[in-house]
Design a protein around this motif. Sequence first.
Motif, mmCIF file in Angstrom:
data_model
loop_
_atom_site.group_PDB
_atom_site.id
_atom_site.type_symbol
_atom_site.label_atom_id
_atom_site.label_comp_id
_atom_site.label_asym_id
_atom_site.label_seq_id
_atom_site.Cartn_x
_atom_site.Cartn_y
_atom_site.Cartn_z
ATOM 1 N N PRO A 278 34.794 -42.543 -16.933
ATOM 2 C CA PRO A 278 34.370 -42.889 -18.294
ATOM 3 C C PRO A 278 34.324 -44.397 -18.558
ATOM 4 C CG PRO A 278 35.885 -41.047 -18.371
ATOM 5 C CD PRO A 278 35.894 -41.564 -16.952
ATOM 6 N N GLN A 279 35.019 -45.200 -17.757
ATOM 7 C CA GLN A 279 35.004 -46.649 -17.961
ATOM 8 C C GLN A 279 33.642 -47.275 -17.663
ATOM 9 O OE1 GLN A 279 38.425 -48.666 -16.256
ATOM 10 N NE2 GLN A 279 39.651 -46.814 -16.537
ATOM 11 N N PHE A 280 32.757 -46.536 -16.987
ATOM 12 C CA PHE A 280 31.407 -47.021 -16.724
ATOM 13 C C PHE A 280 30.527 -46.921 -17.979
ATOM 14 C CE2 PHE A 280 32.873 -46.145 -12.479
ATOM 15 C CZ PHE A 280 32.201 -47.040 -11.665
ATOM 16 N N TYR A 281 30.984 -46.178 -18.981
ATOM 17 C CA TYR A 281 30.204 -45.877 -20.178
ATOM 18 C C TYR A 281 30.792 -46.583 -21.402
ATOM 19 C CZ TYR A 281 28.381 -42.146 -17.201
ATOM 20 O OH TYR A 281 27.808 -41.447 -16.174
ATOM 21 N N ARG A 282 30.064 -46.558 -22.516
ATOM 22 C CA ARG A 282 30.511 -47.080 -23.801
ATOM 23 C C ARG A 282 30.394 -45.970 -24.839
ATOM 24 N NH1 ARG A 282 31.959 -49.961 -20.609
ATOM 25 N NH2 ARG A 282 31.806 -52.202 -20.392
ATOM 26 N N PRO A 283 30.996 -46.137 -26.024
ATOM 27 C CA PRO A 283 30.910 -45.085 -27.052
ATOM 28 C C PRO A 283 29.480 -44.712 -27.434
ATOM 29 C CG PRO A 283 32.621 -46.659 -27.620
ATOM 30 C CD PRO A 283 31.899 -47.223 -26.431
ATOM 31 N N THR A 284 28.537 -45.627 -27.265
ATOM 32 C CA THR A 284 27.141 -45.348 -27.617
ATOM 33 C C THR A 284 26.315 -44.825 -26.440
ATOM 34 O OG1 THR A 284 26.574 -47.642 -27.155
ATOM 35 C CG2 THR A 284 27.112 -47.078 -29.452
ATOM 36 N N SER A 285 26.915 -44.731 -25.258
ATOM 37 C CA SER A 285 26.185 -44.267 -24.074
ATOM 38 C C SER A 285 25.809 -42.799 -24.203
ATOM 39 C CB SER A 285 27.055 -44.441 -22.820
ATOM 40 O OG SER A 285 27.394 -45.787 -22.614
ATOM 41 N N THR A 286 24.695 -42.445 -23.569
ATOM 42 C CA THR A 286 24.273 -41.048 -23.545
ATOM 43 C C THR A 286 24.150 -40.584 -22.104
ATOM 44 O OG1 THR A 286 21.927 -41.623 -23.598
ATOM 45 C CG2 THR A 286 23.009 -41.235 -25.723
ATOM 46 N N LEU A 287 24.452 -39.305 -21.896
ATOM 47 C CA LEU A 287 24.335 -38.673 -20.590
ATOM 48 C C LEU A 287 23.704 -37.310 -20.804
ATOM 49 C CD1 LEU A 287 25.041 -37.999 -17.577
ATOM 50 C CD2 LEU A 287 27.321 -37.414 -18.372
ATOM 51 N N THR A 288 22.692 -37.007 -20.012
ATOM 52 C CA THR A 288 22.129 -35.662 -20.006
ATOM 53 C C THR A 288 22.414 -35.110 -18.615
ATOM 54 O OG1 THR A 288 20.418 -36.335 -21.545
ATOM 55 C CG2 THR A 288 20.072 -34.263 -20.385
ATOM 56 N N TRP A 289 23.326 -34.147 -18.549
ATOM 57 C CA TRP A 289 23.773 -33.597 -17.279
ATOM 58 C C TRP A 289 23.078 -32.246 -17.076
ATOM 59 C CZ3 TRP A 289 26.387 -29.732 -14.684
ATOM 60 C CH2 TRP A 289 26.894 -30.076 -13.436
ATOM 61 N N ASN A 290 22.050 -32.251 -16.254
ATOM 62 C CA ASN A 290 21.262 -31.053 -15.948
ATOM 63 C C ASN A 290 20.805 -30.342 -17.231
ATOM 64 O OD1 ASN A 290 20.082 -29.771 -13.722
ATOM 65 N ND2 ASN A 290 21.452 -28.032 -13.952
ATOM 66 N N GLY A 291 20.341 -31.124 -18.189
ATOM 67 C CA GLY A 291 19.808 -30.584 -19.434
ATOM 68 C C GLY A 291 20.806 -30.505 -20.573
ATOM 69 N N GLU A 292 22.077 -30.759 -20.310
ATOM 70 C CA GLU A 292 23.121 -30.685 -21.343
ATOM 71 C C GLU A 292 23.463 -32.094 -21.827
ATOM 72 O OE1 GLU A 292 24.397 -27.869 -22.641
ATOM 73 O OE2 GLU A 292 22.983 -26.789 -21.354
#
Length: 184
Positions: free
Chosen positions: A65-79
């Motif tokens: 999680p340290q690679f991300y910020r509170p505003t980051s988005t991730l779409t994991w296989n459509g989720e």
Amino acid sequence: MLDKRGALHLKPRPPRPLTMTTGLSVVSATTLTPSDIEIATRAADHFTRLYYTTYDSDTRVVDLPQFYRPTSTLTWNGEPVTGVDGVKNLVENMPPTKHEMHSFDCHPIPGSQPPSLLVVVSGNVTHGLGPAGNPPNTPNKTIEGHPRVFSQSFMLLPDSTAPTTKPGEVAKYYIGADTLRFVG
């Protein structure tokens, strides 16, 4: 221009600044130099090695999680997942992984210095202990424990909170957007 065999040949053009018109003014983006591209490629190579090593580690729930910020988005296989806490929740509920990166491509996005980076990665990932870790009666078509082909794209943004880099030094980035899709 087409040659006698019908193959298309384009004459190389010198790089030109990209100009975008907005409702208020004209914005001119910087032209990337070969040095910019080389530095961006080094940053992407460093990032991908560190990211997948962290993802496959025993400490990934804390470290990834340290690679991300509170505003980051991730779409994991459509989720869709948002922010540091969303990434942490996703990883907490996932079996151990082993990533094998086959290739990556890096595209610096002009407009800021250092530039944002679009990084596209392809490879295989195994969730769980691999085929040998499955119980003997597990069907061969079970996804758990078998390598899956994936494609993952990252938009890496310069981290304004990191110490300033010197010319020629790799900039510090965080993941602004991330999308992973299984393709096989």
